[in-house]
Motif scaffolding. Structure first.
Motif, PDB file in Angstrom:
ATOM      1  N   GLU A 163       1.959   6.648  -6.907  1.00  0.00           N
ATOM      2  CA  GLU A 163       0.823   7.241  -7.518  1.00  0.00           C
ATOM      3  C   GLU A 163       1.234   8.973  -7.198  1.00  0.00           C
ATOM      4  O   GLU A 163       1.059   9.629  -8.414  1.00  0.00           O
ATOM      5  N   GLN A 164       1.798   9.264  -6.078  1.00  0.00           N
ATOM      6  CA  GLN A 164       2.299  10.808  -5.945  1.00  0.00           C
ATOM      7  C   GLN A 164       3.352  11.157  -7.330  1.00  0.00           C
ATOM      8  O   GLN A 164       3.120  12.224  -7.880  1.00  0.00           O
ATOM      9  N   PRO A 212       0.933  -1.345  -0.151  1.00  0.00           N
ATOM     10  CA  PRO A 212      -0.120  -0.037  -0.038  1.00  0.00           C
ATOM     11  C   PRO A 212       1.028   1.009   0.167  1.00  0.00           C
ATOM     12  O   PRO A 212       0.552   2.031  -0.812  1.00  0.00           O
ATOM     13  N   GLU A 213       1.830   1.018   0.808  1.00  0.00           N
ATOM     14  CA  GLU A 213       2.615   2.344   1.034  1.00  0.00           C
ATOM     15  C   GLU A 213       3.461   2.765  -0.515  1.00  0.00           C
ATOM     16  O   GLU A 213       3.445   3.909  -1.133  1.00  0.00           O
ATOM     17  N   GLU A 268       1.024   3.993  -3.009  1.00  0.00           N
ATOM     18  CA  GLU A 268       0.782   5.751  -2.868  1.00  0.00           C
ATOM     19  C   GLU A 268       2.109   6.452  -3.404  1.00  0.00           C
ATOM     20  O   GLU A 268       1.908   7.570  -3.941  1.00  0.00           O
ATOM     21  N   GLN A 269       3.117   5.792  -3.164  1.00  0.00           N
ATOM     22  CA  GLN A 269       4.428   6.741  -3.488  1.00  0.00           C
ATOM     23  C   GLN A 269       4.327   6.743  -4.915  1.00  0.00           C
ATOM     24  O   GLN A 269       4.913   7.653  -5.500  1.00  0.00           O
ATOM     25  N   TRP A 298      -7.753   3.514  -9.917  1.00  0.00           N
ATOM     26  CA  TRP A 298      -7.922   2.363  -9.332  1.00  0.00           C
ATOM     27  C   TRP A 298      -9.177   1.411  -9.569  1.00  0.00           C
ATOM     28  O   TRP A 298     -10.261   1.737  -9.361  1.00  0.00           O
TER      29      TRP A 298
END
Lengths: 514, 266
Positions: free
Chosen positions: A89-90, A82-83, A86-87, A101
Motif C-alpha cells: 500500500e505504501q 498484513p505486513e 501495508e508495505q 479495501w
C-alpha cells in the motif's frame, strides 16, 4: 471488556457472490454428465493441454526446485500477509496509485461503481479477471446501468451467450466454433450476417467489435496475477494483447485483486513467471506481461486504483490446514488433470472456481456449513493427480479430506436421525476395531454367497450401497475368509502355504473361483 | 526374515486367495510369515469420508495388532492400505491429541511395505520367473492404482515384476494413469461420476485385447471387475500377487465366466 478496533475484523469474513453453488455437486454433475457434446469437448481440450503441459514442464531440469520455491514463497507470504499488504500500500500510494479495501463482494462492487461514476462513464472495458467473476461485478454493474465489456475472446463469447465460464483459463472450453458463430450472429451488434465458423473469421469479428470499445472506453477494469510488495507493482499476464489495450488506453484503470496475490519482491516474480505459463497454457512464456507501478507521467492511465479484496480469504487463512489453498496462482493445471472435472465440466461446481482447487477454495472461503458448498469436498476420488500437477504444491487431496471431516463434524448432534453414511461408518468402526469383531462378521460370508445366487454375483444392493450396483456387480463372497483359513489350515508354518485349491475341491474354494 | 502379513479387510473378506498367494510367494523365498490375528482394517474409508473420531479405534487396533507381534517387516498386497498406514495413521493419532499413539503409528508405518516394494527393494526380486518360479501364460494388461503410483511412488515396480513372469504377455493400457473412479465412498456419494470414469477405464482395458487386467489393489480391481461384469465382458481382474504365485506345477487357470467379468480357477 472493551476493545479497540485495529482495522482487521475479529472474526473471519466469509465470502459472498459467485462462490456459492445453488445445488449439490452430485445433482449438478448428473445433469452435466448427460451432455455428451460437453463431455467430448472437455475430454479433447483437457487431454490436449495436459499433454502440452507435460512436454514443456519436462524441459526444465529444475521443475521440482521451482515448485518448492513457489510453495515456500507463498507460505512466507501467508505468514506475514498484513505486513506485506501495508508495505505494498505504501509503495503503490507513493507512486500515485490509490488503494481501496473491500471486506466482501458487496463492498468491492460498490467501490468500483463509485469510481466509474466519478468519471461519468456508463461503459467499461474489462481484462479477464477471476476476482471480478467471483464478486459478480458485471451483473452488479448492469443493474446500475453500467455496461461492462469483456475483451478476452473466450470471456466475450461466454458473456454474449449470457453463460458462465466452465474453466478458469479456457472459459468457453465447453463450446465449439459453430456454437460460437451462432452466438456472434445473435448477440454482436453490427456483425457481418455472412459470418462463417472459421476461427480466423470469428477472431476478426471479435477484433473489430472490441476495437471500437478500446478506443471509446474511459475506464478499464482488470484483475492482477501478482502484486510486488517492495515495489508497489502490479502484474497481468495474458495471451491476446487485449489486456494491454485496456491497461494502457483508458484514462482510469481499476484493478480488483484478492489479498493473497502478493509476492515480497521482484526476485520472487522470476519463479512464478516460469511456473505459471508452463502450468496453465503449456507455453514456455506467455505472450504479454504487463507491469505497472502507480501513475507514470505522459504514459498510460491518469487514475490508477486498486481494490484489495478479502471476500473470505481471511477465513481461508484462519484455517491452518486449509490455508495453502490461497497459494493458488489460478493456472488451472489441477482441473486439466482431474478425472472428475474432465467428465462434469466447470458448471457442476457451481462456483467461479471449478475443479479440484474450487472444491477446496469455495468451501474454505464461504465456510463449510454454507448450504450446498459442503458437497464440494466430496467431488473427488482422491486420485492425487491435482497435487502432482500443482505448480505451487497445494496438497489438494489432504485439504479435501480435512474439509470432509469439518463437514461431518459440523453436522454432529444437529440431526434428529443419523444418515445412512453415519450408520455405515459407526458400524464399520465397530467391525474394524478388532480382529474378533471382523472375524465374527466374516462368518456371515456364506450368506452373501446365498444372496449372490447361482450367477455368483450381486446385482442390486439397498440404500446408499445401491449407488455401487447401479453400474457394477459385486462378486459372490468366498465361503471362508483368509482369517478363517489361516486359523484352520496354517497352524504348521513348515507345511507352507499351498496355492489355493484346484477347481474340483469346491468346499474350501474361495468365492471368486466358483 | 519374519514377515507380518496385513491382509487388509477387502482381501481378507473378499479375496482370501490373494492373501494366500502373498503367503505362498514369501514362503517360497524362505521367509516366515506371521498373521497378527488382531488386525482388521487400515481405516482409510473412515478417514477419507471425514469420520475421524470413528477412525480412531480402527487405527488404534491396527497399531496394537502389529505392535504385539514380533516381526522384521510387514507387508500388504495393497498400495492404498499401505499409504493409509504410513500417511493417515499418524494424522488420525494427532487428531485425537495422542502424541504417544502418533509415535507408535510412525514406527509401524516405517516397517510396513506394499508387496511389490518389499519384493523389489528389500528382497531383491528383479526376475519373477527365475527367482519366484512365476509362470502365467496369459495375455494381461495392468492398471497402476492411484495411491501406489502417487502416494507411495511405486513407479514401475509392479509392472516390472509382472513383465518378468514366465510365459506372460503384457499389453500396455491406454491412459493407464487415470483413476478407475472407485475412491471408496466416492463411488457411492458420486456414483454417476464414478461410473463415467469406470466406463472409460473398462473401454481402455477391453481395447487392449487382454484376457484380464491385473494390478496391486484389490479394491480397484473389485471396482473394475464389477464394471466389466455388468458390461457382460469376458475380461476379468486378477491381483498381481495371484499371478506371481502361479507356477508351472500349480498354475492359475483363467476361463471366461460371469464372476466379476470372468472366472478364475486354479
Amino acid at each position: 471488556m472493551s476493545s479497540t478496533y485495529l482495522g482487521m475484523p475479529a472474526l473471519p469474513v466469509f465470502g459472498q457472490g459467485n462462490l456459492n453453488a445453488v445445488e449439490s455437486f452430485p445433482l449438478a454433475a448428473k445433469r452435466e454428465l448427460g451432455n455428451s457434446q460437453l463431455r467430448a469437448n472437455l475430454g479433447h481440450a483437457t487431454h490436449t493441454i495436459r499433454d502440452k503441459r507435460l512436454r514443456v514442464v519436462g524441459e526444465l531440469p529444475d521443475w521440482e526446485d521451482l515448485r518448492n520455491a513457489g510453495s515456500a514463497t507463498k507460505q512466507a507470504v501467508m505468514a506475514r500477509l498484513p505486513e506485506l499488504l501495508e508495505q505494498f500500500e505504501q509503495n503503490f500510494t507513493a507512486r500515485g496509485g490509490i488503494i481501496h479495501w473491500a471486506r466482501d463482494a458487496a463492498e468491492a462492487n460498490e467501490i468500483v461503481r463509485d469510481l466509474i461514476g466519478e468519471q461519468g462513464a456508463d461503459e467499461v472495458v474489462k481484462v479477464k479477471s477471476m476476482a471480478t467473476q467471483e464478486i459478480g461485478l458485471n451483473e452488479y454493474l448492469e443493474e446500475q446501468g453500467i455496461a461492462a465489456f469483456e475483451t478476452d475472446l473466450a470471456e466475450l463469447i461466454v458473456q454474449l451467450d449470457h453463460d458462465k465460464p466452465s474453466h478458469i483459463l479456457v472459459p468457453a472450453i465447453h463450446k465449439n466454433r459453430t456454437q460460437i458463430r451462432d452466438i456472434f450472429l445473435r448477440e454482436m451488434p453490427g456483425v457481418d450476417p455472412e459470418l462463417t465458423d472459421s476461427p480466423a473469421k470469428l477472431a476478426e469479428a471479435a477484433r473489430s467489435h472490441l476495437r471500437r470499445k478500446f478506443l471509446s472506453a474511459k475506464v478499464a477494469i482488470s484483475g492482477a496475477n501478482f502484486a510486488i510488495a517492495d515495489a508497489g507493482t502490479l502484474a497481468v499476464v495474458e495471451s491476446e494483447g487485449n489486456g494491454r489495450m485496456c491497461l494502457t488506453l483508458p484514462e482510469t484503470l481499476i484493478t480488483v485483486m484478492g489479498v493473497e496475490k502478493l509476492l515480497p519482491s521482484w526476485r520472487d516474480l522470476e519463479v512464478f513467471m516460469q511456473l505459471l505459463p508452463r502450468s496453465s497454457t503449456g507455453e514456455r512464456m506467455n505472450p504479454y506481461t504487463s507491469l505497472w507501478t502507480g501513475v507514470t507521467e505522459g504514459d498510460g492511465p491518469r487514475n490508477v486504483h486498486l481494490v484489495l479484496l478479502d471476500n473470505g480469504r481471511s477465513a481461508a487463512l484462519a484455517d491452518e490446514m486449509g490455508r495453502s489453498a490461497l497459494h493458488c496462482i489460478r493456472c488451472s493445471a489441477c482441473m486439466n488433470v482431474c478425472p472428475v472435472y474432465e467428465r462434469t465440466g466447470g458448471h457442476a461446481y457451481g462456483s467461479t472456481y471449478p475443479g479440484p482447487i474450487g472444491a477446496i477454495l469455495s468451501p474454505l472461503m464461504t465456510g463449510i456449513t454454507s448450504e450446498e458448498n459442503n458437497s464440494l469436498p466430496y467431488a473427488s476420488s482422491l486420485c492425487g493427480a491435482c497435487y502432482d500437477a500443482c505448480p505451487v504444491k497445494i496438497n489438494i487431496p489432504e485439504i479435501l479430506v480435512h474439509l470432509r471431516a469439518e463437514d461431518v463434524d459440523s453436522k454432529r448432534g444437529t440431526k434428529k436421525l443419523p444418515s445412512q453414511m453415519d450408520l455405515l461408518m459407526k458400524g464399520a468402526s465397530w467391525a474394524f476395531s478388532s480382529g474378533k469383531h471382523l472375524g465374527l462378521l466374516e462368518k456371515g460370508l456364506p450368506l452373501g454367497r446365498i444372496a449372490a445366487g447361482r450367477k455368483k454375483k450381486i446385482t442390486k444392493l439397498p440404500g446408499i450401497a445401491g449407488g455401487w450396483t447401479r453400474s457394477r456387480d459385486v462378486p459372490a463372497p468366498p465361503s471362508e475368509s483368509f482369517r478363517g483359513w489361516w486359523a484352520k489350515d496354517h497352524r504348521d508354518p513348515a507345511a507352507g502355504a499351498e496355492l489355493p485349491d484346484s477347481p474340483n475341491t469346491d468346499s474350501t474354494n474361495t468365492g471368486e473361483q466358483a | 526374515m519374519r514377515i507380518a502379513l496385513f491382509a487388509t479387510c477387502i482381501v481378507d473378506a473378499m479375496y482370501p486367495r490373494t492373501a494366500r498367494a502373498t503367503v505362498a510367494i514369501l514362503e517360497r523365498l524362505g521367509h516366515e510369515v506371521v498373521f497378527p490375528a488382531g488386525q482388521a482394517c487400515c481405516g482409510q474409508m473412515h478417514v477419507n469420508s471425514g469420520y475421524l473420531p470413528e477412525a480412531v479405534p480402527v487405527v488404534r487396533n491396527h497399531i496394537e495388532a502389529f505392535e504385539s507381534q514380533d516381526y522384521d517387516v510387514a507387508v500388504a498386497p495393497s498400495g492404498s492400505c499401505v499409504a493409509s498406514v504410513k500417511h493417515q495413521h499418524p494424522m488420525v493419532a494427532r487428531s485425537c491429541g495422542d502424541a504417544a499413539l502418533e509415535a507408535r503409528a510412525e514406527a509401524v508405518g516405517a516397517k510396513t511395505y506394499e508387496l511389490s516394494a518389499l519384493l523389489t527393494d528389500v528382497l531383491g526380486i528383479t526376475d519373477a520367473a527365475a527367482q519366484l518360479g512365476s509362470w502365467f501364460p496369459h495375455n494381461v494388461t495392468y492398471h497402476p492404482s492411484c495411491h501406489g503410483m502417487r502416494l507411495l511412488r511405486l513407479g514401475d515396480r509392479q509392472l516390472n515384476l509382472l513383465q518378468s513372469v514366465g510365459g506372460i504377455t503384457v499389453q500396455p493400457l491406454p491412459q493407464a494413469d487415470q483413476c478407475c473412479g472407485f475412491g471408496g465412498t466416492f463411488s457411492l456419494k458420486n456414483a454417476d461420476v464414478s461410473t463415467a470414469m469406470l466406463e472409460d477405464k473398462t473401454a481402455n482395458i477391453k481395447a487392449t485385447g487382454a484376457e484380464l487386467c491385473s494390478g496391486g489393489d484389490a479394491s480397484c480391481l473389485l471396482h473394475i471387475g464389477g464394471g466389466l461384469s455388468r458390461e457382460g465382458s469376458s475380461v476379468t481382474t486378477l491381483h498381481l500377487a495371484d499371478i506371481l504365485a502361479s507356477t508351472r506345477e500349480n498354475p492359475v487357470s483363467v476361463t471366461g465366466d460371469i464372476l466379476v467379468g470372468g472366472k478364475v480357477a486354479r
